[in-house]
Design an enzyme around this catalytic site. Structure first.
Site, PDB file in Angstrom:
ATOM      1  N   CYS A 186       0.818  -1.223   0.000  1.00  0.00           N
ATOM      2  CA  CYS A 186       0.000   0.000   0.000  1.00  0.00           C
ATOM      3  C   CYS A 186       0.847   1.266   0.000  1.00  0.00           C
ATOM      4  O   CYS A 186       1.906   1.329   0.644  1.00  0.00           O
ATOM      5  CB  CYS A 186      -0.924   0.010   1.216  1.00  0.00           C
ATOM      6  N   HIS A 202       5.177   5.315   0.933  1.00  0.00           N
ATOM      7  CA  HIS A 202       4.833   3.918   1.200  1.00  0.00           C
ATOM      8  C   HIS A 202       4.247   3.776   2.600  1.00  0.00           C
ATOM      9  O   HIS A 202       4.713   4.401   3.552  1.00  0.00           O
ATOM     10  CB  HIS A 202       6.057   3.019   1.051  1.00  0.00           C
ATOM     11  N   HIS A 203       3.206   2.957   2.700  1.00  0.00           N
ATOM     12  CA  HIS A 203       2.470   2.839   3.965  1.00  0.00           C
ATOM     13  C   HIS A 203       3.322   2.254   5.086  1.00  0.00           C
ATOM     14  O   HIS A 203       3.019   2.422   6.269  1.00  0.00           O
ATOM     15  CB  HIS A 203       1.225   1.971   3.764  1.00  0.00           C
ATOM     16  N   SER A 204       4.417   1.556   4.746  1.00  0.00           N
ATOM     17  CA  SER A 204       5.269   0.988   5.792  1.00  0.00           C
ATOM     18  C   SER A 204       5.995   2.068   6.580  1.00  0.00           C
ATOM     19  O   SER A 204       6.503   1.809   7.678  1.00  0.00           O
ATOM     20  CB  SER A 204       6.292   0.025   5.181  1.00  0.00           C
ATOM     21  N   GLY A 207       4.572   4.612   7.975  1.00  0.00           N
ATOM     22  CA  GLY A 207       3.731   5.047   9.086  1.00  0.00           C
ATOM     23  C   GLY A 207       2.267   4.951   8.711  1.00  0.00           C
ATOM     24  O   GLY A 207       1.917   4.789   7.539  1.00  0.00           O
TER      25      GLY A 207
END
Length: 512
Positions: A61, A176-178, A180
Site C-alpha cells: 500500500c 509507502h504505507h510501511s 507510518g
C-alpha cells in the site's frame, strides 16, 4: 514522463558503511571495526510487523496526498524546506534492507532531487481549468501503477504546476504505507506547514468536544448498577464484533454489488477524484441531530451509496430501471482503519524533525473495524443519520480494535508474516470498501511559503475497488475517492450522489 534535470542537492544524515538494497537478502559491505558495528546496531531498527504487512505483494500500500496550492510552486523553496525538515525524520532518511519477511531500517544519505519530481506535462491542450483537473487526475492515476525505487527512502513529492478548478498548482506526496499510518503521516505533513496568518505558528487543530454533563446525580447504588451495565454492554459488543471479525476473515463475504472489486483489484490502476462540501452544513446536521461529525459522514455515505446503487442496479433491464428497486438485504461493509494510539502532536513531530528528543514511538499502530452501511432508500433522509449514529455508537463501545491489533501481532509471530498477511487480505477482500475521516487544521496554512487550498489524501494497493476518505480543512470538507474504473466507471457521478445526499439531509433538517 521525465522530470526536469536540476543540480543534485544531497542532505547528509547519520551514515552507516553499508549499501542499501531492499529485498536483496544481505548487506554487501559491512562495517569493519567494532566501533562501526556498534554504531550500525544503534542505527538499524527492525521494520514493525504492521510495516512488514504493507510490504507483502497483495497489501503493498501507498498513501497519496494531493495538496492544492494557491500559487505557482517555487521548486527551489520546496526543496530547501524539505531539506530543513522532512529529511531529518528517521523514516524519511532510511531504506529497508533485507528480505520481505525480515526487513530493517538503515539510515542513508538523502538526495532531495531524487525525491522531488517535476514532470514535463503536455499542457498544450490545457486551455481551461477543467482540462487541468483531468491532467492532474491522469498523472496521479499513472502513479498508482508505477513502482518506487526501494534503494532510496520510500517517499516522493511530485510538483505539478498546472492550474485546476480549485488551485493554481498541485503537490502530490506519494509515501509507502510501511513508513507510518495515515493519521501519523498526515500529522507529519502538517508539522511541515505554518499558519499563513502567523508564519511562526504551527497549524491549529479543532479541540475535541467534551462529553455533555449528565443531567442525573445518581446515588451510590445506582452508580454501581450503571457501571456494571456499561461493562456488560462493552463486553457484549466486543464479543459480537470479534465474532464478525473472525467470520469476515474466513467465510462471511459482502454481497456482490457494482461497488465490489474482484480478484486482483489491488493491482489495477486507481483514479483519485475529489469534491468539496461545506463543513458548516455537516456541523449544522451534527448539532441538530445531537451526534458527531463522524456519525453524519457515515449517514451521508450510506445515503450516497444507496442512491448510486439504486441507479446502477437494472441498468441493462428496462423494467428494473423503471422501478429503480434495490435488492433486499444487501450486506455492504467497510474495513475501517483505526489508530489504536493517541494522535501524535504536531508540535512533537516538528521537534522530531529538528532533531530534538521527544520520546515519540513512530510506526504503524493500526487495527481494523468492520462498519456496516445500510443500503436502502429511506423516505426520511434523517433516517440515514439515525442509523449511522446507532452503528457507530456500538463500534465506539467495543474493545475489538485493540484486541484485533494484539491478535494481528500474535498471528504474525505464530504463522509468520505471510500467514498474517493472508488473514488480513481475506478480511479486507471480503468487505466492499475502505472508509476514514481525518481532522484537518481550522486555519489556512502554508507549505514552505505556499498557501494550501485543499488537502486530499487517499491510499491504493489494497483489495478494494473503492476507497473513501473525508478530510476537513478550515470550513470545508473534502470527499476523496480512489476507484478502480473497471468497476466504478463514473466516479464523479458517485461524488455527486454523496454531495447531493448531504444537501438533502441538510434540507430535511431545515424543514423538520
Amino acid at each position: 514522463m521525465e522530470s526536469k534535470k536540476r543540480p543534485v542537492l544531497c542532505i547528509k544524515t547519520r551514515r552507516t558503511n553499508t549499501s542499501s538494497c531492499a529485498d536483496a537478502g544481505e548487506v554487501r559491505e559491512g562495517p569493519e571495526t567494532e566501533e562501526e558495528r556498534g554504531r550500525v546496531r544503534e542505527e538499524e531498527e527492525p521494520v514493525s510487523p504492521s510495516g512488514l504487512l504493507f510490504r507483502q505483494r497483495h497489501l503493498d500500500c501507498y498513501i497519496v496526498a494531493m495538496v492544492g496550492i494557491g500559487k505557482t510552486i517555487d521548486v527551489a523553496a520546496i526543496k530547501a524546506g524539505l531539506a530543513a525538515t522532512l529529511v531529518n525524520h528517521p523514516r524519511f532518511s532510511s531504506v529497508q534492507v533485507g528480505r520481505r519477511e525480515k526487513l530493517k531500517w538503515v539510515r542513508t544519505e538523502v538526495a532531495v532531487d531524487d525525491h522531488v519530481i517535476v514532470p514535463d506535462l503536455d499542457l498544450k491542450s490545457s486551455t481551461s481549468s477543467v482540462t487541468g483537473d483531468k491532467v492532474v487526475e491522469d498523472y496521479v492515476s499513472s502513479l498508482t501503477t508505477a513502482p518506487m525505487d526501494a534503494s532510496r527512502p520510500l517517499w516522493e513529492l511530485h510538483i505539478l504546476n498546472v492550474r485546476t478548478s480549485e488551485a493554481a498548482a498541485v503537490a502530490v506526496f506519494r509515501i509507502h504505507h510501511s513508513l507510518g499510518d495515515g493519521v501519523s503521516l498526515i500529522s507529519l505533513l502538517l508539522a511541515c506547514t505554518r499558519r499563513t496568518s502567523d508564519p511562526a505558528s504551527l497549524p491549529t487543530l479543532p479541540e475535541p468536544r467534551p462529553p455533555p454533563p449528565s443531567p442525573l446525580r445518581p446515588n451510590a447504588l445506582l452508580a454501581v448498577l450503571l457501571y456494571a451495565w456499561a461493562v456488560l454492554v462493552l463486553a457484549w459488543n466486543t464479543v459480537v464484533d470479534l465474532f464478525f471479525l473472525v467470520a469476515t476473515s474466513t467465510w462471511l463475504r459482502d454481497t456482490p454489488t457494482p461497488l465490489k472489486g474482484g480478484e486482483g483489484v489491488e493491482f489495477k490502476p486507481k483514479r483519485i477524484v475529489h469534491s468539496t462540501v461545506s463543513l458548516d452544513d455537516i456541523k449544522a446536521i451534527k448539532n441538530s441531530m445531537n451526534c458527531t461529525i463522524n456519525d453524519v459522514l457515515v449517514g451521508v455515505t450510506s445515503a450516497g451509496l444507496s442512491r448510486y446503487l439504486n441507479r446502477r442496479y437494472g441498468e441493462d433491464d428496462a423494467e428494473k430501471r423503471k422501478k429503480k428497486q434495490l435488492p433486499a438485504n444487501i450486506r455492504l461493509r467497510s474495513a475501517m482503519l483505526v489508530n489504536v494510539r493517541p494522535m501524535l502532536g504536531i508540535q512533537a513531530l516538528a521537534d522530531m524533525m529538528e532533531g530534538k528528543t521527544c520520546g515519540l514511538k513512530w510506526g504503524n499502530f493500526l487495527s481494523y473495524m468492520i462498519l456496516s452501511f445500510p443500503i436502502v432508500m429511506y423516505k426520511d433522509m434523517l433516517d440515514y443519520i439515525r442509523k449511522g449514529k446507532a452503528i457507530v455508537d456500538k463500534r465506539k463501545n467495543s474493545l475489538q480494535p485493540v484486541i484485533m491489533y494484539r491478535c494481528a501481532h500474535f498471528f504474525v509471530r505464530k504463522f509468520g508474516i505471510k500467514g498474517g498477511a493472508a488473514i488480513i487480505y481475506k478480511l479486507v477482500s471480503n468487505t466492499t470498501f475502505s472508509f476514514s475521516n481525518i481532522v484537518g487544521p481550522v486555519d489556512e496554512i502554508g507549505f514552505y511559503g505556499h498557501p494550501i487550498v485543499y488537502l486530499a489524501p487517499s491510499v491504493y494497493g489494497h483489495p478494494h475497488a473503492l476507497t473513501l476518505h473525508y478530510q476537513s480543512y478550515m470550513n470545508t470538507m473534502k470527499i476523496v475517492m480512489g476507484v478502480d474504473e473497471s468497476v466504478i466507471p463514473d466516479p464523479h457521478q458517485l461524488l455527486d450522489y454523496l454531495a447531493e445526499s448531504l444537501k438533502l439531509i441538510k434540507e430535511a433538517i431545515s424543514t423538520r
